[in-house]
Motif scaffolding. Structure first.
Motif, PDB file in Angstrom:
ATOM      1  N   VAL A 112       9.934   4.954   5.398  1.00 33.29           N
ATOM      2  CA  VAL A 112       9.620   3.547   5.174  1.00 33.29           C
ATOM      3  C   VAL A 112       8.800   3.086   6.372  1.00 33.29           C
ATOM      4  O   VAL A 112       9.218   3.283   7.522  1.00 33.29           O
ATOM      5  N   TYR A 113       7.665   2.501   6.092  1.00 26.65           N
ATOM      6  CA  TYR A 113       6.751   2.058   7.146  1.00 26.65           C
ATOM      7  C   TYR A 113       6.876   0.541   7.323  1.00 26.65           C
ATOM      8  O   TYR A 113       6.800  -0.217   6.349  1.00 26.65           O
ATOM      9  N   TYR A 114       7.042   0.153   8.574  1.00 19.82           N
ATOM     10  CA  TYR A 114       7.255  -1.254   8.901  1.00 19.82           C
ATOM     11  C   TYR A 114       6.108  -1.785   9.755  1.00 19.82           C
ATOM     12  O   TYR A 114       5.687  -1.138  10.721  1.00 19.82           O
ATOM     13  N   CYS A 115       5.649  -2.958   9.403  1.00 18.54           N
ATOM     14  CA  CYS A 115       4.661  -3.654  10.213  1.00 18.54           C
ATOM     15  C   CYS A 115       5.374  -4.419  11.319  1.00 18.54           C
ATOM     16  O   CYS A 115       6.460  -4.975  11.102  1.00 18.54           O
ATOM     17  N   ASN A 116       4.768  -4.461  12.478  1.00 19.77           N
ATOM     18  CA  ASN A 116       5.359  -5.134  13.627  1.00 19.77           C
ATOM     19  C   ASN A 116       4.324  -6.019  14.301  1.00 19.77           C
ATOM     20  O   ASN A 116       3.150  -5.645  14.416  1.00 19.77           O
ATOM     21  N   ALA A 117       4.771  -7.174  14.743  1.00 18.51           N
ATOM     22  CA  ALA A 117       3.897  -8.064  15.507  1.00 18.51           C
ATOM     23  C   ALA A 117       4.613  -8.447  16.789  1.00 18.51           C
ATOM     24  O   ALA A 117       5.787  -8.826  16.749  1.00 18.51           O
ATOM     25  N   GLU A 118       3.911  -8.331  17.895  1.00 19.75           N
ATOM     26  CA  GLU A 118       4.478  -8.686  19.200  1.00 19.75           C
ATOM     27  C   GLU A 118       3.758  -9.913  19.736  1.00 19.75           C
ATOM     28  O   GLU A 118       2.530  -9.915  19.882  1.00 19.75           O
ATOM     29  N   GLY A 156       0.768  -1.238   0.000  1.00 20.37           N
ATOM     30  CA  GLY A 156       0.000   0.000   0.000  1.00 20.37           C
ATOM     31  C   GLY A 156       0.796   1.282   0.000  1.00 20.37           C
ATOM     32  O   GLY A 156       0.220   2.367  -0.069  1.00 20.37           O
ATOM     33  N   GLY A 157       2.107   1.191   0.071  1.00 22.47           N
ATOM     34  CA  GLY A 157       2.899   2.409   0.038  1.00 22.47           C
ATOM     35  C   GLY A 157       2.895   3.040  -1.343  1.00 22.47           C
ATOM     36  O   GLY A 157       2.372   2.484  -2.301  1.00 22.47           O
ATOM     37  N   GLY A 158       3.484   4.224  -1.432  1.00 23.57           N
ATOM     38  CA  GLY A 158       3.557   4.894  -2.724  1.00 23.57           C
ATOM     39  C   GLY A 158       3.831   6.372  -2.586  1.00 23.57           C
ATOM     40  O   GLY A 158       4.226   6.852  -1.520  1.00 23.57           O
ATOM     41  N   LEU A 159       3.595   7.079  -3.670  1.00 21.97           N
ATOM     42  CA  LEU A 159       3.813   8.528  -3.736  1.00 21.97           C
ATOM     43  C   LEU A 159       2.460   9.225  -3.704  1.00 21.97           C
ATOM     44  O   LEU A 159       1.545   8.868  -4.460  1.00 21.97           O
ATOM     45  N   VAL A 160       2.347  10.228  -2.851  1.00 23.99           N
ATOM     46  CA  VAL A 160       1.090  10.959  -2.732  1.00 23.99           C
ATOM     47  C   VAL A 160       1.401  12.426  -2.459  1.00 23.99           C
ATOM     48  O   VAL A 160       2.446  12.745  -1.866  1.00 23.99           O
ATOM     49  N   GLN A 161       0.516  13.292  -2.891  1.00 20.52           N
ATOM     50  CA  GLN A 161       0.699  14.720  -2.616  1.00 20.52           C
ATOM     51  C   GLN A 161       0.276  15.049  -1.192  1.00 20.52           C
ATOM     52  O   GLN A 161      -0.560  14.355  -0.599  1.00 20.52           O
ATOM     53  N   VAL A 203       6.672   5.205   1.771  1.00 23.32           N
ATOM     54  CA  VAL A 203       5.665   6.256   1.596  1.00 23.32           C
ATOM     55  C   VAL A 203       6.388   7.571   1.356  1.00 23.32           C
ATOM     56  O   VAL A 203       7.247   7.966   2.154  1.00 23.32           O
ATOM     57  N   THR A 204       6.058   8.224   0.262  1.00 23.61           N
ATOM     58  CA  THR A 204       6.644   9.517  -0.063  1.00 23.61           C
ATOM     59  C   THR A 204       5.532  10.536  -0.245  1.00 23.61           C
ATOM     60  O   THR A 204       4.620  10.315  -1.052  1.00 23.61           O
ATOM     61  N   VAL A 205       5.597  11.615   0.516  1.00 20.28           N
ATOM     62  CA  VAL A 205       4.594  12.674   0.438  1.00 20.28           C
ATOM     63  C   VAL A 205       5.253  13.907  -0.155  1.00 20.28           C
ATOM     64  O   VAL A 205       6.192  14.455   0.422  1.00 20.28           O
ATOM     65  N   SER A 206       4.764  14.325  -1.301  1.00 23.32           N
ATOM     66  CA  SER A 206       5.355  15.478  -1.990  1.00 23.32           C
ATOM     67  C   SER A 206       4.597  16.751  -1.651  1.00 23.32           C
ATOM     68  O   SER A 206       3.424  16.741  -1.284  1.00 23.32           O
ATOM     69  N   THR A 207       5.306  17.871  -1.792  1.00 19.00           N
ATOM     70  CA  THR A 207       4.683  19.180  -1.514  1.00 19.00           C
ATOM     71  C   THR A 207       3.899  19.678  -2.710  1.00 19.00           C
ATOM     72  O   THR A 207       4.031  19.176  -3.810  1.00 19.00           O
TER      73      THR A 207
END
Length: 121
Positions: A94-100, A8-13, A117-121
């Motif tokens: 970079v978003y990481y999923c974690n399980a405990e 689900g990551g990607g580039l978004v404004q 995930v990259t958020v542009s201006t």
């Protein structure tokens, strides 16, 4: 053992939305994943907590994302999602999923490989 796969990551404004999803595959020896969560690591910075959710549905958010992000889990599908709204350039990471998993010897953490995930201006 728990294996985690993010998507689900990607580039978004800036101001836009993204939804991250993480699917967990666990061995039969593990009955419950106690806490699932999302962490992120921006370039040059340490990994930080974004949000967690317990098997009882108790959530915890970093102050920087409160009111903008929402975490949810579906134990029937072994998934945890992160809905991210009103994204800001500072959310780029970079978003990481974690399980405990709770063991007698103490909690054990598993990590996914991350999704960018990259958020542009």
């Amino acid at each position: 053992q728990v294996q985690l796969v993010e998507s689900g990551g990607g580039l978004v404004q800036a101001g836009g939305s993204l939804r991250l999803s993480c699917t967990a595959s666990k061995s039969r020896t593990i009955s419950t994943i106690n806490v699932m969560g999302w962490y992120r690591q921006a370039p040059g910075k340490q990994r930080e907590l974004v949000a967690t959710i317990s098997d009882a549905g108790i959530t915890n958010y970093a102050d920087a994302v409160k009111g903008r992000f929402a975490i949810s889990r579906d134990d029937a599908r072994n998934t945890v999602d992160l809905q991210m709204n009103s994204l800001e350039p500072e959310d780029t990471a970079v978003y990481y999923c974690n399980a405990e998993v709770a063991l007698i010897a103490g909690p054990l953490h598993y990590w996914g490989k991350g999704t960018s995930v990259t958020v542009s201006t």
